[in-house]
Motif scaffolding. Structure first.
Motif, PDB file in Angstrom:
ATOM      1  N   PRO A 116      63.226  47.694   9.105  1.00 12.23           N
ATOM      2  CA  PRO A 116      63.030  48.514  10.310  1.00 12.23           C
ATOM      3  C   PRO A 116      61.587  48.475  10.797  1.00 12.23           C
ATOM      4  CG  PRO A 116      63.275  49.906   8.362  1.00 12.23           C
ATOM      5  CD  PRO A 116      63.485  48.499   7.902  1.00 12.23           C
ATOM      6  N   GLU A 117      61.414  48.530  12.121  1.00 13.28           N
ATOM      7  CA  GLU A 117      60.049  48.593  12.663  1.00 13.28           C
ATOM      8  C   GLU A 117      59.550  50.025  12.581  1.00 13.28           C
ATOM      9  OE1 GLU A 117      58.527  46.642  15.817  1.00 13.28           O
ATOM     10  OE2 GLU A 117      59.941  44.966  15.866  1.00 13.28           O
ATOM     11  N   LEU A 118      58.283  50.190  12.232  1.00 15.25           N
ATOM     12  CA  LEU A 118      57.708  51.532  12.248  1.00 15.25           C
ATOM     13  C   LEU A 118      57.570  51.973  13.702  1.00 15.25           C
ATOM     14  CD1 LEU A 118      54.926  51.599   9.524  1.00 15.25           C
ATOM     15  CD2 LEU A 118      57.379  51.939   9.323  1.00 15.25           C
ATOM     16  N   PRO A 119      57.753  53.282  13.964  1.00 14.01           N
ATOM     17  CA  PRO A 119      57.582  53.759  15.340  1.00 14.01           C
ATOM     18  C   PRO A 119      56.140  53.550  15.796  1.00 14.01           C
ATOM     19  CG  PRO A 119      57.753  55.608  13.810  1.00 14.01           C
ATOM     20  CD  PRO A 119      58.065  54.368  13.033  1.00 14.01           C
ATOM     21  N   ILE A 120      55.976  53.218  17.061  1.00 11.87           N
ATOM     22  CA  ILE A 120      54.621  53.116  17.615  1.00 11.87           C
ATOM     23  C   ILE A 120      54.259  54.488  18.161  1.00 11.87           C
ATOM     24  CG2 ILE A 120      53.207  52.058  19.416  1.00 11.87           C
ATOM     25  CD1 ILE A 120      55.118  49.584  19.064  1.00 11.87           C
ATOM     26  N   VAL A 121      53.227  55.084  17.591  1.00 10.50           N
ATOM     27  CA  VAL A 121      52.872  56.453  17.954  1.00 10.50           C
ATOM     28  C   VAL A 121      51.730  56.420  18.962  1.00 10.50           C
ATOM     29  CG1 VAL A 121      52.152  58.696  17.067  1.00 10.50           C
ATOM     30  CG2 VAL A 121      53.565  57.191  15.649  1.00 10.50           C
TER      31      VAL A 121
END
Lengths: 370, 370
Positions: A116-121
């Motif tokens: 999974p891709e980490l969320p871009i914050v």
């Protein structure tokens, strides 16, 4: 893909990112570490879908590439290699070969497409705090956070900042701990971060007073240190209005040596009734604190001289709550403020308001029955 | 009963005798330590009915007496008291009060009438060995003793002495380890002692070269050190005639660095198939040992230069057996003697016969399947 990195450097990086690996998961790829070799660095990512850790380190990249390898196996192998350069090569069959001196491992990889891709914050708000101080603050409050799944709002640590003050607070319904520090900050914010994220964060914070940046959106929080980031969701349920339960005044006040008190509570906890908490009864009288514990195993009595202000009184506590609070306090002397045997007791520094521990007493009748 | 003893001295004694306490027992009194105060000493006894430990220490006895207290609770309390004199008083109600400084514990006691007496061993035969050497000999052989309850004769360590030689031997059907030492002794004897007794003994042997006396009858053995005795039954079933399985000659011989080999085997054991042993295949060719391990997780290859005598060959081992043998050897260089891939391999010192490890190889077909 082909890159080379010193074994010692790689171990440091793996030790950090491995903390983010999911221990219990049905999704095999979450047992992996994603490693991307690009330009002159390695980017490593782990996640359990709730928390993500992203870490960068420099390496000698000969050919760029990306793979996901089982975290436990990879760390195990690297840990047992000699302190020499380690070369990673991935062939067209997606097999990874790790070579070091006369040693060569070939590993089957996990499906990188499934990682999974980490969320871009996109955080607009942030503040800074020294890394080692924040680690200490977590240590001194996180044990108080609730582990009771029926109280979802308390399953985290409260982080509050206002007018150059930063406070971490943990509450579990029977006790509370907060720790204050002053920081250079003008914004006002309050959010609750899951205990697991705070625990993992404290494990990866290095022993440095370099600043950690804490940036947040409505849903997410990002803790950024030098070359490592930890991303977590925020707990959305409102936190308890704990200021209301802090007693405003106390009639009885005791100043006592922390170490002496800790040793007594530690001894009292030897007398455990099976399946019950260890209880400790305090009788405060004429500047002496008489502490007793009693179960079917036997009885303990200890007498400690204290600096007493106010009337004599009796009160009983869960010994574990006392012990866990006293364990994280570093001061030699502490002040305990009490009202009566039914009201919460407060443990504070002799001077200032650096920390506060609130502990609900046990009803005396219950203590007698134990 | 009333006596006083320094906390530090008492802790030392309790640590020793506590090893003899039965961890799993339906007889509550076996969870206890019997303490007898007489003249100017304390006698402490623990037993699990198979093994007994008896220990003496000096104390200031004001009134003689005897009691049995829960071992875990008593040790826990004494361990958490300050380093000061501790006074024990037993009242007429058979309650024990332990006082130290401002601290006082009152304990319920166990039924001393139910505490079993240790057998009195009238041994006519005995010999002596330095305590630290005997501890080392146990450590270097006990891991090889069988844990298979269907082989009762192998559930112990063989102790043999003849003409100034003392040997300890452990065998489990797949491997064997013996360790020799020379002692000053004229008697000839051989007996098998349960692994549990040897393990407990090695835990209570102090780091001293003072002599341990080993005395025995047909049924019992007594190990006596300074102020401590351990008594155990002997295993009566005859031990395996292991001399017959030691290969008399070997055609192939390899001398190699122990640490290098240990590290390789340690790495190979990372590649474990679930529920199976880690296997390691060796290919010896032209003075080079190529070691491989392969499971569904991946593959390892390591090449180590060795001093080879004899022909090239291939052989496979259970990695754990190799690792456990290499772990207890202290020499920098070792010699490995082999005949072919079906015959046991021998690990020996480069010179002398201080120790010997025999390991049965794994059939190559089985190794390939793993």
């Amino acid at each position: 893909m082909r890159f080379t990195i010193e074994q010692k450097e790689l171990i440091k990086s793996l030790t950090t990112v491995q903390k983010g690996v999911s221990s219990k998961t049905t999704l095999p790829v979450l047992k992996g570490i994603l490693i991307e070799a690009a330009e002159n660095y390695l980017k490593m990512v782990t996640t359990d879908l709730e928390i993500g850790i992203e870490h960068f380190t420099t390496a000698q990249i000969e050919e760029e590439g990306i793979f996901v390898a089982d975290a436990k196996l990879l760390s195990g192998i690297i840990r047992k290699l000699p302190s020499r350069p380690v070369t990673f090569v991935m062939d067209s069959q997606q097999q990874l070969t790790i070579s070091c001196d006369h040693i060569s491992f070939t590993l089957h990889l996990l499906e990188k497409e499934e990682f999974p891709e980490l969320p871009i914050v996109m955080a607009e708000n942030s503040f800074k705090v020294p890394q080692d101080l924040f680690k200490e603050m977590i240590h001194q409050t996180v044990f108080c956070a609730s582990q009771d799944e029926t109280k979802p709002s308390l399953l985290g640590l409260r982080v509050e900042t206002k007018k150059n003050l930063l406070r971490l607070t943990g509450v579990d319904g029977f006790r509370l701990a907060y720790r204050n520090c002053s920081i250079d900050n003008e914004i006002e914010a309050a959010f609750t971060i899951p205990v697991k994220a705070m625990t993992e964060l404290s494990q990866i914070i290095p022993d440095t007073s370099d600043p950690m940046q804490i940036a947040f959106t409505d849903k997410q929080i990002v803790f950024s240190m030098d070359n490592t980031k930890l991303i977590s969701r925020r707990i959305e349920k409102p936190f308890i209005e704990y200021e209301n339960i802090l007693p405003k005044e106390s009639e009885i006040q005791v100043t006592v040596n922390r170490g002496t008190l800790y040793s007594s509570v530690d001894r009292a906890s030897l007398l455990v009734s099976e399946g019950k908490s260890s209880l400790m009864k305090w009788v405060l009288k004429n500047g002496e604190l008489v502490m007793t514990a009693q179960t079917q195993m036997g009885q303990m009595i200890e007498k400690v001289p204290v600096d007493q202000q106010g009337e004599d009184m009796e009160i009983a506590f869960n010994a574990r709550y006392l012990m866990e609070a006293l364990r994280v306090i570093e001061d030699e002397e502490i002040t305990i403020k009490m009202i009566n045997h039914r009201s919460p007791a407060i443990i504070e520094p002799v001077e200032g308001d650096r920390y506060l521990h609130l502990i609900l007493p046990v009803r005396m009748a219950a203590a007698e029955e134990a």
